[in-house]
Design a protein around this motif. Structure first.
Motif, short mmCIF file in Angstrom:
data_model
loop_
_atom_site.label_atom_id
_atom_site.label_comp_id
_atom_site.label_asym_id
_atom_site.label_seq_id
_atom_site.Cartn_x
_atom_site.Cartn_y
_atom_site.Cartn_z
N TRP A 156 9.23 -16.35 -0.50
CA TRP A 156 9.31 -15.04 0.15
C TRP A 156 10.22 -14.98 1.38
O TRP A 156 10.55 -13.88 1.83
CB TRP A 156 7.90 -14.58 0.57
CG TRP A 156 6.89 -14.59 -0.52
CD1 TRP A 156 5.79 -15.39 -0.62
CD2 TRP A 156 6.88 -13.76 -1.70
NE1 TRP A 156 5.10 -15.12 -1.77
CE2 TRP A 156 5.74 -14.12 -2.45
CE3 TRP A 156 7.73 -12.75 -2.18
CZ2 TRP A 156 5.42 -13.51 -3.66
CZ3 TRP A 156 7.40 -12.14 -3.40
CH2 TRP A 156 6.28 -12.52 -4.12
N ILE A 208 -4.73 -4.56 2.26
CA ILE A 208 -3.40 -5.08 2.59
C ILE A 208 -2.33 -4.14 2.06
O ILE A 208 -1.36 -3.80 2.76
CB ILE A 208 -3.21 -6.49 2.00
CG1 ILE A 208 -4.17 -7.48 2.68
CG2 ILE A 208 -1.76 -6.95 2.15
CD1 ILE A 208 -3.93 -7.68 4.16
N ARG A 209 -2.48 -3.67 0.85
CA ARG A 209 -1.50 -2.77 0.25
C ARG A 209 -1.40 -1.46 1.04
O ARG A 209 -0.30 -0.92 1.23
CB ARG A 209 -1.90 -2.46 -1.19
CG ARG A 209 -0.89 -1.57 -1.93
CD ARG A 209 -1.37 -1.18 -3.32
NE ARG A 209 -2.53 -0.31 -3.27
CZ ARG A 209 -3.74 -0.65 -3.67
NH1 ARG A 209 -3.97 -1.87 -4.16
NH2 ARG A 209 -4.76 0.20 -3.59
N TRP A 212 -0.79 -2.63 5.54
CA TRP A 212 0.13 -3.66 6.03
C TRP A 212 1.50 -3.51 5.40
O TRP A 212 2.19 -4.49 5.09
CB TRP A 212 -0.46 -5.06 5.78
CG TRP A 212 -1.66 -5.31 6.64
CD1 TRP A 212 -2.95 -4.92 6.39
CD2 TRP A 212 -1.67 -5.94 7.92
NE1 TRP A 212 -3.77 -5.30 7.42
CE2 TRP A 212 -3.01 -5.93 8.38
CE3 TRP A 212 -0.68 -6.53 8.72
CZ2 TRP A 212 -3.39 -6.48 9.60
CZ3 TRP A 212 -1.07 -7.07 9.94
CH2 TRP A 212 -2.41 -7.04 10.37
N THR A 216 4.44 -5.78 3.42
CA THR A 216 4.53 -5.72 1.96
C THR A 216 5.79 -5.01 1.48
O THR A 216 6.34 -5.35 0.43
CB THR A 216 3.29 -5.01 1.37
OG1 THR A 216 3.21 -3.67 1.87
CG2 THR A 216 2.03 -5.76 1.75
N HIS A 217 6.29 -4.02 2.26
CA HIS A 217 7.46 -3.27 1.81
C HIS A 217 8.78 -3.99 2.08
O HIS A 217 9.84 -3.48 1.72
CB HIS A 217 7.47 -1.88 2.45
CG HIS A 217 6.51 -0.94 1.79
ND1 HIS A 217 6.65 0.42 1.83
CD2 HIS A 217 5.39 -1.17 1.05
CE1 HIS A 217 5.66 0.99 1.15
NE2 HIS A 217 4.88 0.04 0.69
N ARG A 224 5.81 -6.89 -5.33
CA ARG A 224 4.87 -6.61 -4.25
C ARG A 224 3.45 -7.06 -4.56
O ARG A 224 2.76 -7.64 -3.71
CB ARG A 224 4.92 -5.12 -3.94
CG ARG A 224 4.56 -4.79 -2.50
CD ARG A 224 4.98 -3.36 -2.19
NE ARG A 224 6.42 -3.26 -2.04
CZ ARG A 224 7.10 -2.12 -2.10
NH1 ARG A 224 6.47 -0.98 -2.32
NH2 ARG A 224 8.41 -2.11 -1.95
N ASN A 225 2.99 -6.82 -5.77
CA ASN A 225 1.63 -7.23 -6.13
C ASN A 225 1.49 -8.74 -6.09
O ASN A 225 0.42 -9.26 -5.69
CB ASN A 225 1.26 -6.69 -7.51
CG ASN A 225 1.00 -5.19 -7.50
OD1 ASN A 225 0.71 -4.61 -6.45
ND2 ASN A 225 1.10 -4.56 -8.66
N PHE A 227 3.16 -10.72 -4.10
CA PHE A 227 3.15 -11.07 -2.67
C PHE A 227 1.76 -10.85 -2.08
O PHE A 227 1.23 -11.71 -1.35
CB PHE A 227 4.19 -10.22 -1.94
CG PHE A 227 4.22 -10.41 -0.46
CD1 PHE A 227 4.72 -11.57 0.10
CD2 PHE A 227 3.76 -9.41 0.39
CE1 PHE A 227 4.75 -11.74 1.48
CE2 PHE A 227 3.79 -9.57 1.77
CZ PHE A 227 4.29 -10.74 2.31
N ILE A 228 1.16 -9.71 -2.40
CA ILE A 228 -0.19 -9.42 -1.90
C ILE A 228 -1.19 -10.41 -2.45
O ILE A 228 -2.06 -10.92 -1.72
CB ILE A 228 -0.58 -7.97 -2.25
CG1 ILE A 228 0.31 -6.99 -1.48
CG2 ILE A 228 -2.06 -7.71 -1.94
CD1 ILE A 228 0.17 -5.54 -1.91
#
Length: 261
Positions: A156, A208-209, A212, A216-217, A224-225, A227-228
């Motif tokens: 990441w 988190i989605r 935060w 995440t963006h 993204r999912n 990463f979360i």
């Protein structure tokens, strides 16, 4: 940053609970004029309007998406004295119109609290009350630590080359002189530990989605999912679910109760 009001409304029960706890400490009776700064989806503002149906209540937020959602959800047909407006917390443009200026779970997003306090002071009548609860110094330290480890990983780190932490967590010592400079008399000013809980991996991931997004963006939507999920896995390795399946987040709230002189 574009908010998703529907998602936020589903995943902000803790914020509503804390706001209600604050409201219960206030002696609100009769016809009051209330300004809710950073009203978000409007649920807390509408809670004021429901509790004090004869009071003028205005909710302001810098997010046009949130204001549109709040206006549509909490209509004047149901709440005749409730209105919403798109206004930045740093640019409050009211002149001695309110008895209460309230802000919950918002100001840690704001980069200039002194500008907010100047606007709040202008907005309040003499004897009006300022009530704030927001992220305070030391808040969400475990979350931020796990995020720092996740974004440093090889998978990441390329997405975070120019990333800056967007949160502003202040202490009571920071706030005391700012309140004094803006003509407030402090009645209560403290950092308060809070235990936030979310149900299972899914509840933690939803939070988190929803809240935060500065982290995440940074990641492409297609990843993204993942990463979360990576964050959730690492967080729960360090802070496992309790016996009831709840994830715990150690928070610190800065809470202010002050009178306008």
């Amino acid at each position: 940053m574009i908010w998703n009001p529907e998602d936020y409304a589903k995943n902000s029960d803790a914020q509503l609970k804390w706001a209600q706890e604050l409201r219960e400490t206030l002696d609100l009776q009769g016809n009051k004029s209330i300004l809710d700064v950073g009203c978000g989806d409007g649920k807390i503002t509408a809670d004021f309007a429901k509790t004090l149906p004869e009071s003028r209540v205005i909710g302001v937020d810098s997010s046009a998406e949130m204001i549109a959602y709040a206006t549509h959800t909490y209509t004047t047909a149901r709440y005749p004295h409730l209105t919403f407006a798109c206004v930045d917390a740093r640019s409050l443009n009211f002149d001695r119109e309110f008895d209460l200026c309230f802000s919950n779970a918002v100001l840690h997003w704001v980069d200039n609290h002194q500008a907010f306090l100047r606007g709040a002071s202008r907005a309040l009548r003499s004897g009006g009350r300022l009530v704030i609860s927001c992220g305070g110094k030391g808040g969400a330290a475990d979350v931020l630590q796990v995020f720092s480890e996740v974004i440093a990983s090889k998978q990441w780190n390329n997405y975070f080359n120019e990333f800056h932490n967007p949160y502003f967590f202040y202490s009571d010592r920071d706030y005391a002189p700012w309140l004094n400079e803006t003509n407030f008399k402090v009645e209560r000013l403290e950092l308060v530990p809070k235990d936030m809980t979310h149900l299972g991996k899914e509840g933690l991931a939803s939070w988190i989605r929803t809240t935060w997004m500065p982290f995440t963006h940074c990641v492409p939507e297609t990843q993204r999912n993942d990463f979360i999920a990576d964050f959730v896995e690492k967080y729960l390795e360090r802070f496992p679910l309790d016996q009831n399946g709840l994830a715990h987040i150690r928070m610190v709230r800065l809470e202010v109760n002050a009178l306008k002189l």
